[in-house]
Design an enzyme around this catalytic site. Structure first.
Site, PDB file in Angstrom:
ATOM      1  N   GLY A   1     -40.263  16.165 -22.160  1.00 47.19           N
ATOM      2  CA  GLY A   1     -40.953  17.562 -22.684  1.00 47.19           C
ATOM      3  C   GLY A   1     -41.476  18.124 -21.510  1.00 47.19           C
ATOM      4  O   GLY A   1     -41.073  18.000 -20.340  1.00 47.19           O
ATOM      5  N   ASN A   2     -42.079  19.250 -21.999  1.00 46.96           N
ATOM      6  CA  ASN A   2     -42.872  20.049 -21.120  1.00 46.96           C
ATOM      7  C   ASN A   2     -44.158  20.524 -21.915  1.00 46.96           C
ATOM      8  O   ASN A   2     -44.445  19.833 -22.858  1.00 46.96           O
ATOM      9  CB  ASN A   2     -42.271  21.271 -20.695  1.00 46.96           C
ATOM     10  CG  ASN A   2     -42.049  22.174 -21.978  1.00 46.96           C
ATOM     11  OD1 ASN A   2     -42.903  22.596 -22.575  1.00 46.96           O
ATOM     12  ND2 ASN A   2     -40.420  22.145 -22.445  1.00 46.96           N
ATOM     13  N   ARG A   3     -45.168  21.231 -21.144  1.00 50.59           N
ATOM     14  CA  ARG A   3     -46.661  21.397 -21.535  1.00 50.59           C
ATOM     15  C   ARG A   3     -46.633  22.711 -22.201  1.00 50.59           C
ATOM     16  O   ARG A   3     -47.792  23.026 -22.643  1.00 50.59           O
ATOM     17  CB  ARG A   3     -47.496  21.368 -20.290  1.00 50.59           C
ATOM     18  CG  ARG A   3     -47.521  20.001 -19.752  1.00 50.59           C
ATOM     19  CD  ARG A   3     -48.069  19.925 -18.432  1.00 50.59           C
ATOM     20  NE  ARG A   3     -49.487  20.432 -18.451  1.00 50.59           N
ATOM     21  CZ  ARG A   3     -50.268  20.647 -17.474  1.00 50.59           C
ATOM     22  NH1 ARG A   3     -49.885  20.196 -16.156  1.00 50.59           N
ATOM     23  NH2 ARG A   3     -51.706  21.154 -17.878  1.00 50.59           N
ATOM     24  N   SER A   4     -45.743  23.362 -22.692  1.00 50.56           N
ATOM     25  CA  SER A   4     -46.018  24.435 -23.623  1.00 50.56           C
ATOM     26  C   SER A   4     -46.664  24.321 -24.950  1.00 50.56           C
ATOM     27  O   SER A   4     -46.083  23.348 -25.616  1.00 50.56           O
ATOM     28  CB  SER A   4     -44.498  25.276 -23.834  1.00 50.56           C
ATOM     29  OG  SER A   4     -44.969  26.378 -24.539  1.00 50.56           O
TER      30      SER A   4
ATOM     31  N   ALA B   1     -40.487  27.145 -24.092  1.00 57.35           N
ATOM     32  CA  ALA B   1     -40.070  26.486 -22.909  1.00 57.35           C
ATOM     33  C   ALA B   1     -38.779  25.648 -23.146  1.00 57.35           C
ATOM     34  O   ALA B   1     -39.015  24.508 -23.940  1.00 57.35           O
ATOM     35  CB  ALA B   1     -41.019  26.009 -22.176  1.00 57.35           C
TER      36      ALA B   1
END
Ligand code: CTP
Ligand code: CA
Length: 225
Positions: free
Chosen positions: A33-36, A100
């Protein structure tokens, strides 16, 4: 236009906003995943609704309350987000891709939880490319005159990278953020430049994500006329 007084200049319009970040599962308990946080996308949805639009918010793994009067569609992966965008964009006047989207996903999904094996190194994670949703909807507009907006977080030569990305994606507007320590992710504030295919450059000073959202809608409204 005086701020604080909302003009219903998106009345009768349908706008689609994606928010958050996709998660690409490896097994039933793990993902890439990502930090958005989704805050910028939610600010776009709230401000569009306040300006009179019908809003579809495609929410990828966010933990934020549903904005009032907005149709919220939860999605998980990039592939699911693509399906939801294509469906919602069919009758949309504008599509804003604030989410994102993971560029890659694991090539394989393990149906059972991946376990450690004593004396063995872990298997490498093989990745495959995800579809580029923004490029696809820009190249193949669901409606003539539909306005498509992308977001990009860049480092180094931010404007040159942004111009190049605007051209490559084929969207009408690209909101370019400079990323660095303590900037953007999870924050309540943002600072950006909005690049237009007409060569325009609209700087948005450091401020609440709502202010950037209002500028995006101002630029969208200009192009809808
Ligand atoms: N985007 C998308 N689908 C993808 C990747 C990105 O729709 N598979 C959208 C994002 O929602 C964003 C814009 O494209 O609006 C730019 O994302 P970004 O990650 O900056 O673009 P990339 O082409 O993936 O470039 P990079 O290699 O710099 O990550
Ligand atoms: Ca990317």
């Amino acid at each position: 236009l005086a701020r604080g007084v909302t003009e219903p200049d998106l009345k009768g319009r349908h706008v689609v906003v994606s928010a958050g970040g996709t998660r690409e599962p490896l097994d039933p308990v793990r993902f890439l995943g990502n930090r958005s946080s989704g805050k910028q996308g939610y600010a776009l949805a709230r401000t569009a609704a306040a300006r009179g639009a019908r809003v579809t918010l495609l929410a990828a793994n966010t933990a934020l309350p549903d904005p009032a009067g907005v149709d919220v569609v939860p999605v998980g992966t990039a592939v699911q987000l693509r399906e939801a965008v294509l469906k919602a964009a069919a009758d949309a006047d504008a599509v804003v891709m604030a989410a994102a989207v993971a560029d890659f996903r694991p090539a394989a999904y393990a149906e059972g939880k991946i376990k450690k094996k004593d004396g063995h190194d872990p298997d490498p994670i093989v990745l495959v490319r995800n579809p580029d949703i923004l490029a696809e909807i820009s190249a193949d507009r669901a409606r003539p005159g539909q306005v498509v907006v992308g977001f990009a977080a860049e480092t180094d030569d931010v404007l040159a990278n942004g111009r190049e990305k605007l051209r490559r994606k084929g969207c009408d507007l690209l909101v370019v953020n400079e990323v660095g320590e303590r900037r953007t992710f999870g924050s309540e504030e943002n600072e950006a430049v909005v690049l237009g295919t007409d060569g325009s450059e609209t700087p948005v000073p450091h401020g609440p994500k709502e202010a950037l959202a209002e500028t995006v809608w101002d630029l969208v409204v200009q192009r809808l006329k």
